[in-house]
Design an enzyme around this catalytic site. Structure first.
Site, PDB file in Angstrom:
ATOM      1  N   GLN A   1     -31.144  18.313 -51.970  1.00  0.00           N
ATOM      2  CA  GLN A   1     -30.799  19.722 -52.229  1.00  0.00           C
ATOM      3  C   GLN A   1     -32.085  20.524 -52.401  1.00  0.00           C
ATOM      4  OE1 GLN A   1     -27.246  19.948 -55.204  1.00  0.00           O
ATOM      5  NE2 GLN A   1     -28.377  18.096 -55.642  1.00  0.00           N
TER       6      GLN A   1
ATOM      7  N   TYR B   1     -39.917  33.806 -55.296  1.00  0.00           N
ATOM      8  CA  TYR B   1     -40.028  32.750 -54.280  1.00  0.00           C
ATOM      9  C   TYR B   1     -41.484  32.476 -53.911  1.00  0.00           C
ATOM     10  CZ  TYR B   1     -35.132  31.794 -53.712  1.00  0.00           C
ATOM     11  OH  TYR B   1     -33.849  31.364 -53.952  1.00  0.00           O
TER      12      TYR B   1
ATOM     13  N   HIS C   1     -30.107  22.665 -48.675  1.00  0.00           N
ATOM     14  CA  HIS C   1     -30.292  24.039 -49.169  1.00  0.00           C
ATOM     15  C   HIS C   1     -31.503  24.726 -48.556  1.00  0.00           C
ATOM     16  CE1 HIS C   1     -27.703  22.957 -52.953  1.00  0.00           C
ATOM     17  NE2 HIS C   1     -26.971  23.183 -51.875  1.00  0.00           N
TER      18      HIS C   1
ATOM     19  N   SER D   1     -27.946  17.543 -61.007  1.00  0.00           N
ATOM     20  CA  SER D   1     -27.004  17.859 -62.084  1.00  0.00           C
ATOM     21  C   SER D   1     -25.554  17.698 -61.622  1.00  0.00           C
ATOM     22  CB  SER D   1     -27.235  19.282 -62.606  1.00  0.00           C
ATOM     23  OG  SER D   1     -27.107  20.203 -61.547  1.00  0.00           O
TER      24      SER D   1
ATOM     25  N   ASP E   1     -38.217  22.033 -51.468  1.00  0.00           N
ATOM     26  CA  ASP E   1     -39.616  21.634 -51.282  1.00  0.00           C
ATOM     27  C   ASP E   1     -39.722  20.560 -50.192  1.00  0.00           C
ATOM     28  OD1 ASP E   1     -39.511  18.884 -52.391  1.00  0.00           O
ATOM     29  OD2 ASP E   1     -39.234  19.835 -54.345  1.00  0.00           O
TER      30      ASP E   1
ATOM     31  N   ARG F   1     -42.948  30.311 -56.592  1.00  0.00           N
ATOM     32  CA  ARG F   1     -42.450  28.921 -56.504  1.00  0.00           C
ATOM     33  C   ARG F   1     -43.050  28.201 -55.298  1.00  0.00           C
ATOM     34  NH1 ARG F   1     -36.395  29.330 -56.207  1.00  0.00           N
ATOM     35  NH2 ARG F   1     -36.530  27.068 -56.038  1.00  0.00           N
TER      36      ARG F   1
ATOM     37  N   CYS G   1     -30.921  39.981 -39.217  1.00  0.00           N
ATOM     38  CA  CYS G   1     -30.599  39.429 -37.886  1.00  0.00           C
ATOM     39  C   CYS G   1     -30.922  37.941 -37.757  1.00  0.00           C
ATOM     40  CB  CYS G   1     -31.339  40.218 -36.788  1.00  0.00           C
ATOM     41  SG  CYS G   1     -33.126  39.947 -36.789  1.00  0.00           S
TER      42      CYS G   1
ATOM     43  N   CYS H   1     -34.975  44.502 -36.611  1.00  0.00           N
ATOM     44  CA  CYS H   1     -33.841  45.266 -37.168  1.00  0.00           C
ATOM     45  C   CYS H   1     -34.179  45.991 -38.472  1.00  0.00           C
ATOM     46  CB  CYS H   1     -32.652  44.333 -37.389  1.00  0.00           C
ATOM     47  SG  CYS H   1     -32.807  43.308 -38.857  1.00  0.00           S
TER      48      CYS H   1
END
Ligand code: BJW
Ligand code: ZN
Length: 258
Positions: free
Chosen positions: A105, A71, A123, A195, A108, A74, A134, A156
């Protein structure tokens, strides 16, 4: 056989004649900004991994460091990317269409950076973070980007993760509610670079169609949504959308002289 130019003109005429347009985008709209799509084979370092596995609680539990580094890499790509001509055309469309909602979706922020105002992210956002345990919100601190493991929550001790929606997780309630409402009342839905295989987002075009909307699709190739589309414009969105916008301006100019 109707050629691509005629299809584009018909699509433009539809878009200028109606009141409410929903644009529904997927990873393909950001491809020409250098942001990799989900179902293209992952490149380089990541070619050995299955994104469906990485973007899940199971993947995160199995190897939190791997998912964190995926991540962060990206996120860095997205921060260095710029909106492309497709994003810019959609921002210009928002200015000339009376009611315009962009449902994406994508995680970015390229639609916002291009200038779109009414954007719903189904998303989540790759640039936001929260505790996986938490839910407490976090920002990246010095060193987090280089770290081999995700930071830990100070409340947590759970791992911090990007505020995106993984497989098996619920979509954000408010965005989903607004997107569904917009799909039900729109006159045209323009589907770009999606898609159409990830649910429930992939249902939106069918919802719009059931409520009487025309579906226009822009994609590099036929997709799972092409069958229900009234018009499919095949080609890169960075080229097709600016041409569609020009054709809309041409339709508007003609109407003004009528
Ligand atoms: C171009 C182009 C160019 C390229 N120009 N075009 C019903 C049936 C079956 C399964 C399910 C179902 N309902 C739910 C499910 C399960 C699951 C699902 O859909 N699975 C399927 C894969 C089978 N869905 C979920 O789990 C969802 N949650 C849910 O349903 O919760 C309720 C629930 C909870 C618990 C139990 C039960 C129910 C959550 C889905 C979350 C998806 N998350 C991801 C990751 C986000 C974070 C991240 O980025 O890492 O979202 S997965 C990934 O796919 C990402 C994308 O947003 C999403 C869609 O992909 P997209 O955008 O379409 O990209 P691609 O790569 O697939 O396609 C690109 C397209 O562009 C292609 O068509 C190209 O041709 C085109 N293209 N270049 C124009 N230049
Ligand atoms: Zn926590």
């Amino acid at each position: 056989m109707i050629n691509q130019h005629e299809l584009l003109t018909t699509a433009a005429r539809l878009l200028v004649d109606v009141h409410c347009v929903v644009v529904f985008t997927g990873a393909g709209v950001s491809a020409e900004s250098g942001v990799g799509t989900f179902r293209d084979a992952l490149t380089g370092l990541w070619s050995r991994f299955d994104p469906q596995q990485l973007a899940s609680q199971e993947g995160f539990a199995a190897d939190p460091g791997l998912v964190w580094r995926w991540y962060i890499e990206r996120l860095t790509t997205i921060e260095n990317a710029r909106p492309n001509r497709g994003h810019e055309a959609l921002a210009a469309m928002e200015k000339i269409i009376p009611e315009f909602v962009l449902v994406t979706q994508n995680v970015d922020d390229l639609h916002e950076r291009a200038g779109n105002r009414h954007v719903l992210h189904l998303h989540g956002h790759i640039g936001r973070f929260r505790c996986n345990g938490c839910g407490a919100a976090y920002s990246l601190r010095a060193g987090d980007r280089e770290a081999l493991m995700p930071p830990c929550c100070t409340i947590c001790t759970g791992y911090v993760r990007p505020a995106v929606v993984w497989f098996g997780e619920m979509l954000p309630e408010q965005e989903l509610f607004e997107a569904w409402g917009a799909a039900e009342r729109c006159d045209v839905m323009l589907v770009v670079g999606a898609s159409g295989v990830v649910y429930p987002a992939a249902q939106l075009p069918a919802v719009a169609q059931r409520h009487g909307a025309c579906i226009i699709e822009v994609n590099l190739e036929e997709s799972a949504l092409s069958e229900l589309a009234d018009i499919t414009l095949i080609g890169p969105s960075g080229e097709i959308l600016p041409r569609l916008l020009d054709a809309m301006y041409a339709c508007e100019a003609k109407s003004a002289f009528r």
